[in-house]
Enzyme design. Structure first.
Site, PDB file in Angstrom:
ATOM      1  N   LYS A  22     -52.387  87.186 126.871  1.00 32.60           N
ATOM      2  CA  LYS A  22     -52.895  86.012 127.613  1.00 32.60           C
ATOM      3  C   LYS A  22     -54.397  85.860 127.412  1.00 32.60           C
ATOM      4  O   LYS A  22     -54.884  84.768 127.111  1.00 32.60           O
ATOM      5  CB  LYS A  22     -52.594  86.183 129.105  1.00 32.60           C
ATOM      6  CG  LYS A  22     -53.285  85.160 129.997  1.00 32.60           C
ATOM      7  CD  LYS A  22     -52.995  85.393 131.462  1.00 32.60           C
ATOM      8  CE  LYS A  22     -53.974  86.286 132.180  1.00 32.60           C
ATOM      9  NZ  LYS A  22     -55.289  85.718 132.454  1.00 32.60           N
ATOM     10  N   ASN A  23     -55.122  86.986 127.583  1.00 34.42           N
ATOM     11  CA  ASN A  23     -56.584  86.888 127.565  1.00 34.42           C
ATOM     12  C   ASN A  23     -57.161  86.707 126.169  1.00 34.42           C
ATOM     13  O   ASN A  23     -58.367  86.498 126.019  1.00 34.42           O
ATOM     14  CB  ASN A  23     -57.203  88.119 128.235  1.00 34.42           C
ATOM     15  CG  ASN A  23     -57.029  88.075 129.743  1.00 34.42           C
ATOM     16  OD1 ASN A  23     -56.561  87.082 130.281  1.00 34.42           O
ATOM     17  ND2 ASN A  23     -57.403  89.152 130.417  1.00 34.42           N
ATOM     18  N   CYS A 118     -62.397  82.861 144.222  1.00 37.57           N
ATOM     19  CA  CYS A 118     -61.380  83.622 143.507  1.00 37.57           C
ATOM     20  C   CYS A 118     -60.931  84.782 144.386  1.00 37.57           C
ATOM     21  O   CYS A 118     -61.755  85.420 145.035  1.00 37.57           O
ATOM     22  CB  CYS A 118     -61.969  84.138 142.206  1.00 37.57           C
ATOM     23  SG  CYS A 118     -60.828  85.150 141.285  1.00 37.57           S
ATOM     24  N   ARG A 123     -67.062  85.547 141.351  1.00 32.57           N
ATOM     25  CA  ARG A 123     -67.048  85.481 139.890  1.00 32.57           C
ATOM     26  C   ARG A 123     -67.974  84.363 139.409  1.00 32.57           C
ATOM     27  O   ARG A 123     -67.530  83.264 139.070  1.00 32.57           O
ATOM     28  CB  ARG A 123     -65.625  85.248 139.379  1.00 32.57           C
ATOM     29  CG  ARG A 123     -64.717  86.406 139.667  1.00 32.57           C
ATOM     30  CD  ARG A 123     -63.298  86.137 139.248  1.00 32.57           C
ATOM     31  NE  ARG A 123     -63.074  86.297 137.830  1.00 32.57           N
ATOM     32  CZ  ARG A 123     -61.884  86.173 137.246  1.00 32.57           C
ATOM     33  NH1 ARG A 123     -60.835  85.868 137.960  1.00 32.57           N
ATOM     34  NH2 ARG A 123     -61.746  86.341 135.948  1.00 32.57           N
ATOM     35  N   ASP A 314     -57.899  95.079 135.093  1.00 34.81           N
ATOM     36  CA  ASP A 314     -56.617  94.371 135.172  1.00 34.81           C
ATOM     37  C   ASP A 314     -55.433  95.325 135.341  1.00 34.81           C
ATOM     38  O   ASP A 314     -54.298  94.877 135.506  1.00 34.81           O
ATOM     39  CB  ASP A 314     -56.403  93.491 133.935  1.00 34.81           C
ATOM     40  CG  ASP A 314     -57.277  92.240 133.981  1.00 34.81           C
ATOM     41  OD1 ASP A 314     -57.854  91.951 135.036  1.00 34.81           O
ATOM     42  OD2 ASP A 314     -57.370  91.543 132.949  1.00 34.81           O
ATOM     43  N   ARG A 406     -48.258  83.490 136.131  1.00 30.33           N
ATOM     44  CA  ARG A 406     -49.480  83.070 135.445  1.00 30.33           C
ATOM     45  C   ARG A 406     -49.748  83.961 134.241  1.00 30.33           C
ATOM     46  O   ARG A 406     -50.314  83.501 133.250  1.00 30.33           O
ATOM     47  CB  ARG A 406     -50.695  83.176 136.390  1.00 30.33           C
ATOM     48  CG  ARG A 406     -50.822  82.059 137.389  1.00 30.33           C
ATOM     49  CD  ARG A 406     -52.181  82.159 138.057  1.00 30.33           C
ATOM     50  NE  ARG A 406     -53.175  82.482 137.043  1.00 30.33           N
ATOM     51  CZ  ARG A 406     -54.246  83.248 137.228  1.00 30.33           C
ATOM     52  NH1 ARG A 406     -54.485  83.770 138.402  1.00 30.33           N
ATOM     53  NH2 ARG A 406     -55.094  83.497 136.255  1.00 30.33           N
TER      54      ARG A 406
HETATM   55  C1  UD1 Z   1     -61.904  88.406 132.024  1.00 27.09           C
HETATM   56  C2  UD1 Z   1     -60.405  88.431 132.042  1.00 27.09           C
HETATM   57  C3  UD1 Z   1     -59.915  89.055 133.338  1.00 27.09           C
HETATM   58  C4  UD1 Z   1     -60.533  90.428 133.537  1.00 27.09           C
HETATM   59  C5  UD1 Z   1     -62.048  90.360 133.415  1.00 27.09           C
HETATM   60  C6  UD1 Z   1     -62.708  91.722 133.414  1.00 27.09           C
HETATM   61  C7  UD1 Z   1     -59.826  86.506 130.707  1.00 27.09           C
HETATM   62  C8  UD1 Z   1     -59.244  85.152 130.661  1.00 27.09           C
HETATM   63  N1  UD1 Z   1     -59.916  87.066 131.916  1.00 27.09           N
HETATM   64  O1  UD1 Z   1     -62.325  87.572 133.110  1.00 27.09           O
HETATM   65  O2  UD1 Z   1     -58.490  89.179 133.252  1.00 27.09           O
HETATM   66  O3  UD1 Z   1     -60.216  90.920 134.816  1.00 27.09           O
HETATM   67  O4  UD1 Z   1     -62.410  89.720 132.175  1.00 27.09           O
HETATM   68  O5  UD1 Z   1     -62.197  92.501 132.405  1.00 27.09           O
HETATM   69  O6  UD1 Z   1     -60.160  87.080 129.697  1.00 27.09           O
HETATM   70  N2  UD1 Z   1     -70.057  88.251 135.997  1.00 27.09           N
HETATM   71  C9  UD1 Z   1     -71.330  87.880 136.351  1.00 27.09           C
HETATM   72  N3  UD1 Z   1     -71.849  86.753 135.783  1.00 27.09           N
HETATM   73  C10 UD1 Z   1     -71.166  86.006 134.872  1.00 27.09           C
HETATM   74  C11 UD1 Z   1     -69.877  86.415 134.513  1.00 27.09           C
HETATM   75  C12 UD1 Z   1     -69.335  87.540 135.091  1.00 27.09           C
HETATM   76  O7  UD1 Z   1     -71.985  88.540 137.151  1.00 27.09           O
HETATM   77  O8  UD1 Z   1     -71.696  84.997 134.392  1.00 27.09           O
HETATM   78  C13 UD1 Z   1     -69.464  89.459 136.597  1.00 27.09           C
HETATM   79  C14 UD1 Z   1     -68.132  89.189 137.303  1.00 27.09           C
HETATM   80  O9  UD1 Z   1     -68.322  88.776 138.629  1.00 27.09           O
HETATM   81  C15 UD1 Z   1     -67.458  90.548 137.193  1.00 27.09           C
HETATM   82  C16 UD1 Z   1     -67.917  91.056 135.834  1.00 27.09           C
HETATM   83  O10 UD1 Z   1     -69.127  90.345 135.548  1.00 27.09           O
HETATM   84  O11 UD1 Z   1     -67.929  91.403 138.199  1.00 27.09           O
HETATM   85  C17 UD1 Z   1     -66.930  90.849 134.711  1.00 27.09           C
HETATM   86  O12 UD1 Z   1     -66.515  89.491 134.681  1.00 27.09           O
HETATM   87  P1  UD1 Z   1     -66.031  88.763 133.367  1.00 27.09           P
HETATM   88  O13 UD1 Z   1     -65.948  89.733 132.228  1.00 27.09           O
HETATM   89  O14 UD1 Z   1     -66.831  87.537 133.141  1.00 27.09           O
HETATM   90  O15 UD1 Z   1     -64.557  88.314 133.757  1.00 27.09           O
HETATM   91  P2  UD1 Z   1     -63.834  87.056 133.157  1.00 27.09           P
HETATM   92  O16 UD1 Z   1     -64.314  86.821 131.777  1.00 27.09           O
HETATM   93  O17 UD1 Z   1     -63.858  85.947 134.129  1.00 27.09           O
END
Ligand code: UD1
Length: 494
Positions: A22-23, A118, A123, A314, A406
C-alpha cells in the site's frame, strides 16, 4: 458497515501470498501526475486507500483504469488540471498529500487540502512544505488549503529530519518534485523505507536521475520530462509482518510467499528474540518467502518502533497484541508516533494487562484473552485486534473494519484460508453471536476451542504474580516467573 466475528484459539496453518505494498502504491500513483506518459502498474493492492487516491487522481483530470482481478492499474496523466485536491477526498486519506509535489513540479500549481486530525497522533506536513520552499515554491496556507506555486522548481540542499525522524511521504513528495526541477537536489535525512526505494525505481524507469534512494542521502539530477513507464509494486512488508505476528500469536505454522527478509530484518530479529522460529524457505514451485512457526513458550521483549530499518511503527500495535500473550513484563515504545496506542483500551477489554507510560506500553503477560466486542480505531489497531481475537478464547466481534479494509487486501479471506474461523457480516445487533449477547447466562462454555498448544493450558498467573494496582487504576501483574525454559527476563532489540 461490516464487522468481523472471529472464534479464537485455532493455530493458523498454510500458505499465504502477499499483496503489493500500500505504502509504495500510493506515492507511485501520486507521482504518475508528474509523468507525461502512461503509467502501467502491476501488483497494486485492492484496497480502499487505492480507490480513494484513484478518485483524487480522477478529480485532477487523470484517467485511471484498474483490473481488480490482476492488480493492474493504468494512469493516463491529465491534459490539463485545476490542481485542486479537495478536502472531502484528502480527509479520507492523508497520503493524498503525496500529489502536492508532483502537481507543483509538472503543472506549476497545487491547491491541496491540509489533511486535518488523525487517530494515531499529530501528523504535521511542515517538512514537506519546507522541502518544497527550498525547491523554489511559493506557499501559503489559506482556508485549510496549501496553495503552492512555482514557474519551474530548482535544485537545492534539503534536510528532512524532524523531531521523530525523517518523513516518508515528505521524502516521496520532495524526491518526485526534484525529479523535474532544474539542477541538482540533495536530500539529507531522507526516509530509507523500501517504499521510497520503490518510488525511486519507478521514477528512474520513467527517466528520472535519482541515486542513493534507500539511504539517508538521496541525490536527484532534475530532468525536463518523465515518460511513460511500466512498474511492479514491491510486496507489502507490513502485511508480511502482520501475518508473521498472527502466526506467532496462534502458535501457527505459516509460509508467507514473497516476504522479503531484507525488508523485515528488525521484525525477524524481535520475533526470534520472542522465541518465534522464522526461516527463509520456498514453495515446491520455487516461490521464495518466510516460514514462521510459533512456539508455545515465548519470551518477553523490550521493543522500540523506529524509522526504517527499525521495527516499523505500522507493526507496533500488532506486536503489542502478541506480547500480551507472553509470560513476563514486556515494553513496547513508539518513537515515530508516540501517541499511537488507541488499540490499548480495546485490548484491555479482552483481558490484557497493559499500562501506558508516555510513548511506551508496559505489558504484563500472559493474559488470558477472552473474546468480546471491540472497536477498531485505525488501520493497524484493527490488525492488532484481529490478532488478539485469533488468540483469544471464545468469539470476538470487531466493529468498524473499514479501517482494516483501507490497508489489508482480503485480510479475512486470507486468514480463513489459513484455517481461522472468521466471518464478515453487516454490523447489526441480530448478527451478534449468542456468546456475546448478555442474556444473564454465559454461553461461552460451548465455544471453548482452545486448540493453541500450551497457551491456555498453563496456569494464567503463578502465585508470585499478585495483581498490583497502579495509580491510574490499571491492574498490572508483578513480574512472573517465566514459563519458558530459556527466558531470562526482558531482552532489548536495539
Ligand atoms: C508513512 C506511512 C505510514 C507510517 C509512517 C511512519 C504512507 C502512505 N504512510 O506516513 O503508514 O506509519 O510513514 O513510518 O507511506 N512529521 C513531522 N513533520 C512532517 C511530517 C512528519 O514532524 O512534515 C512527523 C510525524 O508526525 C511522525 C513522523 O514525523 O511523528 C513520521 O511521519 P511520516 O514519516 O511523515 O509519516 P507519513 O509519511 O505520513
Amino acid at each position: 458497515m461490516d464487522m468481523l466475528i472471529i472464534r479464537g484459539g485455532i493455530p493458523l496453518a498454510g500458505n499465504v501470498r502477499l499483496a503489493g505494498a500500500k505504502n509504495a502504491s500510493l506515492p507511485i500513483m501520486a507521482a504518475s501526475i508528474a509523468v507525461s506518459g502512461l503509467s502501467q502498474l502491476r501488483r497494486v493492492p485492492h484496497l480502499a486507500d487505492v480507490s480513494t487516491l484513484t478518485q483524487v487522481l480522477e478529480s485532477l483530470g487523470a484517467v485511471v483504469t484498474r483490473d481488480l482481478s490482476t492488480g493492474e492499474l493504468a494512469i493516463s496523466p491529465p491534459h490539463a488540471t485545476t490542481g485542486i485536491a479537495d478536502y472531502d477526498l484528502v480527509r479520507r486519506m492523508r497520503a493524498s498529500v503525496c500529489v502536492l509535489g508532483p502537481l507543483l513540479a509538472r503543472w506549476g500549481k497545487a491547491v491541496v487540502s491540509l489533511p486535518g486530525g488523525c487517530n494515531i497522533g499529530h501528523r504535521p506536513i511542515d517538512l514537506h512544505l519546507k522541502g518544497l520552499v527550498a525547491l523554489g515554491a511559493r506557499i501559503r496556507i489559506e482556508r485549510g488549503y496549501v496553495h503552492a506555486e512555482a514557474t519551474r522548481l530548482h535544485g537545492a540542499e534539503i534536510y528532512l529530519g524532524g523531531p521523530f525522524g525523517s518523513t516518508v511521504t515528505g521524502t516521496a513528495n520532495i524526491m518526485t518534485a526534484a525529479s523535474l526541477a532544474r539542477g541538482m537536489t540533495r536530500i539529507s535525512a531522507a526516509a530509507c523505507e523500501p517504499e521510497i526505494v520503490d518510488l525511486g525505481n519507478y521514477l528512474n524507469a520513467a527517466g528520472a536521475r535519482i541515486t542513493g534512494h534507500g539511504t539517508p542521502v538521496i541525490e536527484i539530477e532534475g530532468v525536463d520530462e518523465l515518460h511513460g513507464v511500466e512498474h511492479e509494486v514491491i510486496p507489502d512488508r507490513i502485511e508480511a509482518g502482520t501475518m508473521m505476528i498472527a502466526a506467532a500469536a496462534t502458535c501457527g505454522d505459516v509460509f508467507i510467499e514473497d516476504a522479503q527478509p531484507r525488508h523485515l530484518s528488525a521484525v525477524i530479529d524481535i520475533l526470534r528474540q520472542i522465541g518465534v522460529s522464522i526461516e527463509p524457505s520456498s514453495t515446491n514451485d520455487g516461490r521464495m518467502g518466510l516460514h514462521i512457526s510459533g512456539a508455545a513458550h515465548l519470551n518477553p521483549a523490550d521493543c522500540t518502533a523506529l524509522p526504517y530499518p527499525g521495527v516499523p511503527t505500522d507493526l507496533q500495535a500488532q506486536l503489542t497484541a502478541l506480547l500480551c500473550l507472553v509470560p513476563g513484563i514486556s515494553v513496547i515504545t513508539d518513537k515515530v508516533f508516540p501517541d499511537r496506542f488507541m488499540h490499548v483500551p480495546e485490548l484491555l477489554r479482552m483481558g490484557a494487562q497493559i499500562r501506558r507510560e508516555g510513548a511506551s506500553a508496559i505489558i504484563a503477560g500472559p493474559a488470558h484473552l477472552s473474546g468480546t466486542n471491540v472497536m477498531a480505531s485505525d488501520l493497524r489497531a484493527s490488525a492488532a485486534l484481529v490478532i488478539a481475537a485469533l488468540a483469544a478464547e471464545g468469539e470476538s466481534v470487531i466493529r468498524r473494519v473499514y479501517h482494516l479494509d483501507r490497508g489489508y487486501e482480503k485480510h479475512d479471506e486470507k486468514l480463513r484460508q489459513l484455517g481461522a474461523q472468521i466471518q464478515r457480516t453487516t454490523d447489526h445487533p441480530e448478527a451478534l453471536p449468542d456468546s456475546l449477547r448478555m442474556t444473564g447466562e454465559s454461553s461461552m462454555e460451548q465455544h471453548k476451542v482452545q486448540e493453541i498448544p500450551g497457551r491456555f493450558t498453563q496456569p494464567i498467573q503463578n502465585p508470585l504474580a499478585k495483581p498490583h494496582f497502579l495509580s491510574d487504576g490499571y491492574a498490572i501483574a508483578r513480574p512472573m516467573v517465566s514459563q519458558s525454559d530459556d527466558s531470562s527476563g526482558p531482552v532489548a532489540d536495539l
